[in-house]
Design an enzyme around this catalytic site. Structure first.
Site, mmCIF file in Angstrom:
data_model
loop_
_atom_site.group_PDB
_atom_site.id
_atom_site.type_symbol
_atom_site.label_atom_id
_atom_site.label_comp_id
_atom_site.label_asym_id
_atom_site.label_seq_id
_atom_site.Cartn_x
_atom_site.Cartn_y
_atom_site.Cartn_z
ATOM 1 N N GLY A 193 0.827 -1.214 0.000
ATOM 2 C CA GLY A 193 0.000 0.000 0.000
ATOM 3 C C GLY A 193 0.851 1.250 0.000
ATOM 4 N N HIS A 284 0.940 -3.946 7.160
ATOM 5 C CA HIS A 284 0.626 -3.482 8.511
ATOM 6 C C HIS A 284 1.340 -4.339 9.548
ATOM 7 C CE1 HIS A 284 -2.006 -1.409 11.434
ATOM 8 N NE2 HIS A 284 -1.790 -2.503 12.121
ATOM 9 N N ALA A 728 -8.801 30.787 4.262
ATOM 10 C CA ALA A 728 -7.893 31.828 4.775
ATOM 11 C C ALA A 728 -8.084 32.001 6.283
ATOM 12 C CB ALA A 728 -8.137 33.141 4.053
ATOM 13 N N PHE A 729 -9.285 32.363 6.704
ATOM 14 C CA PHE A 729 -9.677 32.446 8.127
ATOM 15 C C PHE A 729 -8.812 33.415 8.932
ATOM 16 C CE2 PHE A 729 -9.949 27.980 6.575
ATOM 17 C CZ PHE A 729 -11.292 28.009 6.245
ATOM 18 N N MET A 1012 -16.691 41.969 7.433
ATOM 19 C CA MET A 1012 -17.278 43.153 6.790
ATOM 20 C C MET A 1012 -17.111 43.168 5.279
ATOM 21 S SD MET A 1012 -14.674 46.110 7.965
ATOM 22 C CE MET A 1012 -12.978 46.052 7.486
ATOM 23 N N LEU A 1189 -21.757 37.818 8.828
ATOM 24 C CA LEU A 1189 -21.794 36.617 9.673
ATOM 25 C C LEU A 1189 -20.550 35.741 9.530
ATOM 26 C CD1 LEU A 1189 -25.499 35.459 9.245
ATOM 27 C CD2 LEU A 1189 -24.523 36.944 10.980
ATOM 28 N N GLU A 1191 -17.652 35.572 10.975
ATOM 29 C CA GLU A 1191 -16.864 35.102 12.117
ATOM 30 C C GLU A 1191 -17.710 34.662 13.307
ATOM 31 O OE1 GLU A 1191 -15.037 39.032 12.060
ATOM 32 O OE2 GLU A 1191 -13.143 38.023 12.441
#
Ligand SMILES: Cc1cc2nc3c(=O)[nH]c(=O)nc-3n(C[C@H](O)[C@H](O)[C@H](O)COP(=O)(O)OP(=O)(O)OC[C@H]3O[C@@H](n4cnc5c(N)ncnc54)[C@H](O)[C@@H]3O)c2cc1C
Ligand code: FES
Length: 1260
Positions: A193, A284, A728-729, A1012, A1189, A1191
């Site tokens: 894998g 694994h 982005a935040f 804004m 709205l 944030e």
């Protein structure tokens, strides 16, 4: 896909998102539904989501909701909060469990909610129209190419070899061939894998000259069953293993399949579906990861490994020595694993798998275990006991000594108590152990053992209830892990006025303008831009010391490597290397780990990265090294002066209150984890020192400023283009300017285009995130819960440079009163300067941290007054038109409404009662509920930061090109701007095009942040459109029945300008810090949320059962986008307050640098029931009476934090512990477990903190 070696695809047919569907040909139903259900915001994750659902549908055209959840479990999205993505997938299910309210009118919710929905104000719940969806027709899918089938079936297949520059890839065709290769290349890994080998090449610099790839060998793919058990081929993927085990357990009696059940439980949450599809059983078992979820169970279940080599076959036990890598238990050179044999369990034999991870799915276990016990027939006398633990050391370890000592003992409480003590003696986790969480991991060892003990007791009771008493009923809930449920819920919003023009899109849930392009992968992000002639890639060399002198930088070896064009340092910056305190390239000294010292430019990223490793830097550590807020306070190390707001007379009020409490609250930071890391393309122009930059940013003007300053050229020579950002935040407000300037200096020096893409690890290291915060409070209150006085201090960890920390601090001081009126209130704050990377803006800008402190002291007051926190909130909440602590007048009516509706519609008090009943009946699981109110603000208290401009061109065919200063980050700003322009120009949205944001079209635009974007750019767009319409009015008046195109043609003939700039001067906000007053913000956004959780006191895990959000949206311009913002922010907030945890070493090194060690929420974390309501109010100051709205929802995630605390309080109360305890954030599993103190936490060894250096420390 990053783990699939290209050579392994020989003979495969590969379908990528482009092959699923395209705008150019036909989009696929999966893509269409993801887009139309609003399951995409920034779009960076969307192709991955499409592929996961598409793959599922190719195998299961009518999937169940559970399969949808399973298919999406390995995908991350940072924007949407997943609900709409799951919903788009569920539209393919035959029996969709999307709330039936939307279809038949039958609601899964109780009568109350239904009454709410049908009340007269016309509430809508449909965000999309299923009738528009294309049907899925599996017969239309591409077939597997016949030539590849023929190739696969070719009897004369020959060994395949790919010879590369440094490595050789060999695919054997038979088992003999493989064994031959294994002899010739004993050190070559078998690539199955590639999920172990791949990451070690990428992250640990492993190098292998030869790879052997036997993945397709039929000899490794089989299942055989005998009377004793099952043998499974080593080549089976974990998904195939799951399917086989499911089949076996359906066929065999339960008593024989206990090991298989245990394996299936862990297989469900091991990694995500993509990894499980690739990773093999053999890979694994052989790679023996210390965190393995399967090996401890296989060992406990007495599995054996069947080996084969040229010498023949042999079997070895999959036991302790093998897992602990004892040399005698290893595979011999030339041997490979053919298969694994797993015996059936027997009647008096119990096998279990237990685990706890930071996140339910797709996260390595913090501790896991496989345990089994065999009894003498018909007794509870231990004949054989096995315990294996993972994630506690370099290998899985066996508690073999303890197990041996317990043979012959009865399975009862005394045995348990000895077992716990002996396990703790036998398995030592040193205090400085890698991974930290030492006391927690010690506690988990015995907590998991206790769970196993209970499970076995229950099992014995079922076998012979007379002989073996059942466990107490109160303990039953300890046995079950939290189930993974498919979430459901409703979104409610105001319907559009029926008299509104049908063409007018304002108020409708219009799909994101780029949604379809996101879903087809055709939306262009920076990194998708084609390569340019002579382009170079940049790799960074960063500081490994937090505070040190740079003694020397030796670039000679790096410069000599192939493809390297240049190494760029501070010496190469023609202008400001230090602009407003932000340093581009470190010079003489470094002030944090991760600071950029130099960059290497090379023809490929691989070459640049290789060379960057060869740059030798010598440092000399400098004192002091300040990492935490506490250390900063000791050294008086600050980035800014104190900010203060005060009202009333705090000292005086403290004298007359009934009670005073004091406390401290720590809130740790957060990583933005935008899906698109910082990406920059800097192109130097031949003439006039011009430079063009393409990048994902929230603030192109800022990039222009920094690049111009760094290059020492006028800003007019620098053009910054921003089409879209993959999330982005707040993380792309200031940092792209710094990184843009770093790239521009490189482009300037080399004279060639520079592509600079930060890898995730470097992005997390260099760009930092949300400010960690320490809050100290002293609260004076009356016995009835009325708070009379508060004195609160905030300290944030700003890191090493100013960035926006001072503004963040101002926000904290101004906003932290939240929804409460405290007549005597003093709030002070300072930014601490530390040797951490510089923290920056993040959604909510300090508010989500500061309000934890506020809610914490409200909780503390409630506890002292024997009231519910919600009652104290209500008592102290603003009730009528009032002034904030900084004397801004506002009317809190929508706040009261949101709060009231939230409590009522969530049936808060009834559910609180029910939770208490549940808690009485369950000792090890507890439920908790919390509701939080919110008064939030948008914008900034500096008027000129609220201005905006737009540019609107109308072309002669009537089409419109719209440009404004805001950036599209996934929030749907451009979609809303098109809605505004459509209404103002009275033309359909299809006439309007919005291409990009750039410093050329709209100069000096402010950042897109602070909720804004729509407010200010919307006004500017409206202004531009109104100017144009005013110019067109005479023409329209003359020909009112005319068409838009005719009016435009006529206007041109009459020499009327068809281009206009629109401008919005901005909200006239102000703040006088001397007087401590001002109209700091244009308006307030209110909201409330209520969450209910269940915690597992033994492991610290939690499950979010239900969340109700009521958000004051005033008039929503686009309810789909607004609900998307509210939900996305809520989930991001929930992550911040619960599972997202940054780990720093005491030396200031960030340990958590990727998805493996930093866990953002996935589909399994979102509320099982999720109800979101946009509440209508009035806001005449903003465009179309809307509200920003972007944030606000973030803080509402703290309802989960406080619900967890409510549940923890219930556990502590039952155990006779103090009601009050320090609240901090995040409430991780570690914190939950260690706060639910009990006999197990009391038992573990504790270390004297002065005797060791911990692996990680708190920096708040
Ligand atoms: C993102 C991610 C998340 C994960 N999460 C989890 C988790 O939550 N829990 C968990 O337990 N595991 C987890 N894993 C680990 C995963 O289970 C293992 O990496 C996987 O099972 C290894 O199998 P593979 O086929 O990919 O091995 P490969 O990488 O192909 O090979 C691994 C090693 O095994 C050797 N090998 C492979 N097959 C044979 C054979 N037949 N005979 C001899 N030698 C062989 C190879 O030579 C190589 O050295 C995760 C991995 C990733 C990448
Ligand atoms: S839409 Fe999923 S990451 Fe942005």
């Amino acid at each position: 896909a990053c783990l699939v070696p290209i050579c392994s695809l020989h003979g495969s047919a590969v379908t990528t998102v482009e092959g699923v569907g395209s705008i150019k040909t036909r989009i696929h139903p999966v893509q269409e539904r993801l887009a139309k259900c609003h399951g995409t915001q920034c779009g960076f994750c969307s192709p991955g989501m499409v592929m996961s659902i598409y793959t599922l549908l190719r195998n299961h055209p009518e999937p169940t909701p559970e399969q949808i959840m399973e298919a999406l479990g390995g995908n991350l999205c940072r924007c949407t909060g997943y609900r709409p993505i799951i919903e788009s997938g569920k539209t393919f299910c035959v029996e969709s469990s999307v709330c039936q309210l939307k279809g038949s009118g039958k609601c899964c919710m109780d009568q109350d909610e239904r009454a709410f929905v049908t009340r007269p104000e016309k509430i809508c719940t449909k965000l999309y129209n299923e009738d528009e969806f294309q049907t899925l027709d599996p017969s239309q899918e591409p077939i597997f190419p016949p030539e590849l089938i023929r190739m696969a079936e070719d009897p004369n297949k020959r060994r395949l070899t790919f010879q590369g520059e440094r490595t050789t890839w060999i695919t054997p065709v038979t088992l003999d061939d493989l064994l031959e290769l294994k002899v010739n290349f004993p050190k070559a890994p078998l690539i199955m894998g590639n999920t172990t080998v791949g990451p070690s090449i990428k992250f640990k610099d492993e190098f292998h000259p030869v790879f052997i790839s036997p993945l397709g060998l039929p000899e490794l793919h089989f299942v055989t069953t005998t009377d004793d058990g099952v043998t499974i081929g080593a080549g089976y993927s974990l998904t195939q293993l799951t399917d086989s085990l499911h089949f076996i357990v359906s066929e065999q009696p339960k008593e024989k399949t206990k090991t298989f059940h245990a394996l299936l439980k862990h297989l469900r949450t091991l990694a995500g579906a993509q990894i499980r599809n690739m990773a093999t059983l053999g890979g694994h078992v052989v790679s023996r990861p210390n965190f393995s979820d399967l090996n401890p169970i296989l060992a406990a279940g007495n599995a054996t490994i069947n080996l084969v080599s040229k010498e023949g076959e042999r079997q070895i036990p999959l036991n302790g020595p093998f897992l602990e890598r004892a040399p005698e238990a290893n595979l011999k050179s030339g041997e490979i694993v053919l298969s694994i044999s797993i015996p059936y369990s027997t009647q008096w034999h119990f096998v279990s798998g237990l685990r706890l991870a930071q996140r339910q799915e797709n996260a390595f276990a913090i501790v896991n275990a496989g345990m089994s016990v065999k009894f003498e027939d018909n007794t509870n006398m231990i004949q054989d006991l096995q315990m294996f633990f993972g994630s506690i050391g370099p290998t899985v370890v066996s508690a073999s000594q303890t197990c041996r000592q317990l043979v012959g003992r009865q399975w009862e409480d005394e045995m348990l108590s000895d077992a716990c003590r002996w396990v703790l003696d036998e398995i030592h986790i040193p205090p400085e152990a890698e991974g930290g969480m030492v006391e927690y991991r010690r506690t988990l060892l015995i907590s998991l053992l206790f769970k196993f003990y209970l499970k076995v007791r229950q099992g014995l009771n079922k076998m012979d209830p007379q002989k073996f008493p059942d466990i107490p009923e109160k303990f039953l809930s300890a046995l079950e892990d939290f189930p993974i449920e498919t979430p459901q819920g409703i979104q409610m919003f105001q319907c559009v006025d029926p008299y509104q023009s049908p063409q007018d899109p304002v108020g409708h849930p219009v799909m994101h303008q780029s949604a379809i392009k996101h879903a087809t992968g055709e939306a262009v992000f920076c990194d998708d831009m084609p390569s340019l002639d002579q382009e170079l890639f940049l790799a960074v060399v960063t500081s490994t010391r937090a505070h040190a002198k740079i003694i020397s930088i030796d670039t000679s070896e790096a410069l000599s490597l192939p493809g390297v064009a240049d190494v760029i340092t501070a010496e190469d910056v023609p202008g400001d290397n230090n602009h407003h305190g932000e340093i581009l390239y470190a010079q003489n000294e470094v002030i944090c780990v991760g600071q950029i010292i130099c960059t290497v430019a090379a023809d490929t990223y691989a070459h640049a990265k290789e060379a960057a490793k060869k740059v030798k830097i010598t440092f000399e550590d400098t004192e002091p090294r300040i990492i935490t807020i506490e250390q900063a306070l000791e050294h008086n190390s600050f980035l800014s002066a104190e900010k203060k707001i005060e009202q009333g007379n705090v000292e005086h009020a403290f004298k007359y209150v009934d009670q005073i409490i004091e406390g401290e609250v720590h809130v740790e930071g957060q990583e933005h984890f935008y899906m698109e890391t910082q990406t920059i393309l800097a192109i130097p122009k031949a003439e006039d020192k011009e430079m063009v930059l393409h990048l994902g940013t929230q603030f192109p003007t800022h990039v222009q400023e920094y690049v111009a300053a760094a290059l020492n050229v006028p800003r007019s020579r620098i053009a910054c283009h921003m089409k879209r950002a993959g999330g982005a935040f707040g993380g792309k407000v200031t940092k792209p300017a710094l990184l843009g300037a770093v790239s521009a200096v490189a482009a300037n020096k080399t004279g060639r285009p520079i592509r600079f893409i930060l890898e995730r690890g470097n992005d997390m290291l260099i760009t930092a995130g949300r400010h960690p915060l320490l809050g100290k409070y002293k609260i004076g209150f009356m016995n009835n819960g009325v708070i009379k006085a508060a004195d609160v201090e905030y300290y944030v960890n700003g890191g090493c440079t100013p960035d926006e920390s001072e503004l963040v601090l101002e926000f904290i001081v101004l906003k932290s009163e939240n929804a409460y009126y405290i007549p005597n209130f003093r709030c002070r704050g300072r930014v601490c300067k530390t040797n951490l990377p510089s923290n920056t803006a993040f959604r909510g800008f300090g508010f989500p941290q500061a309000t934890v402190v506020v809610e914490a002291y409200i909780n503390a007051v409630a506890s002292q007054c024997n009231l519910l926190p919600e009652e104290v909130k209500e008592i102290n909440m603003y009730k009528r038109t009032s002034k904030t602590a900084y004397k801004q007048t506002f009317n809190p009516e929508p706040l009261r409404r949101c709060w009231k509706e939230c409590l009522e519609k969530s049936s808060f008090y009834a559910r609180k009662q029910a939770a208490e009943e549940f808690n009485k009946k369950n000792y090890w699981k507890k439920r908790g509920l919390a509701a939080v109110p919110m008064k939030y603000t948008i914008g900034v208290p500096i008027a000129y930061y609220n201005q905006a401009a737009a540019l609107v061109h109308i072309y002669l065919d009537g089409s419109v090109l719209l440009t404004h200063g805001g950036c599209e980050l996934g929030q749907g700003l451009h979609t809303k701007m098109i809605q505004v322009a459509s209404r103002e120009l009275n033309i359909p949205p299809s006439y309007i095009h919005l291409s990009e944001t750039s410093t050329i079209t709209v100069p000096n635009a402010v950042f897109t942040a602070g909720s804004m974007g729509t407010d200010i750019n919307g006004k500017a767009v409206q202004n531009a459109c109104q100017i144009l319409m005013a110019r067109l009015q005479p023409i329209i008046r003359k020909n009112p029945e005319g068409k838009w195109e005719e009016w435009i043609a006529k206007a041109f003939e009459e020499s009327i300008s068809l281009s206009a700039t629109g401008y919005f001067k901005g909200y006239q906000t102000n703040m006088d810090w001397e007087k401590e007053e001002g109209d700091a913000y244009p308006y307030f956004v209110y909201g409330a949320s209520c969450s209910e959780v269940e915690i597992d006191c033994l492991t610290g895990g939690h499950k979010l059962l239900r969340t109700d959000i009521f958000m004051d949206a005033a008039f929503s311009i686009n309810p789909a986008l607004d609900i998307g913002q509210v939900e996305g922010a809520f989930i991001q907030g929930m992550g911040f307050y619960t599972i997202e945890e940054l780990k720093y070493s005491p030396e200031g090194v960030l340990h958590s640098r990727g998805p493996d060690d930093y866990k953002i929420p996935t589909v399994t974390e979102i509320p099982e029931e999720f109800y979101v309501t946009l509440v209508r109010s009035r806001n005449p100051i903003a465009i179309y009476s809307s509200k920003g709205l972007g944030e606000a929802g973030m803080f509402l995630g703290s309802s989960v934090l406080f619900a967890i605390y409510d549940a923890v309080t219930a556990a502590r109360r039952e155990r006779g512990l103090s009601k009050t305890f320090a609240i901090s954030s995040p409430a991780t599993p570690e914190l939950i477990r260690m706060t639910c103190v009990d006999q197990f936490t009391d038992m573990i060894p504790r270390d004297d903190p002065s005797t060791f250096t911990p692996w990680s420390i708190r920096v708040s």
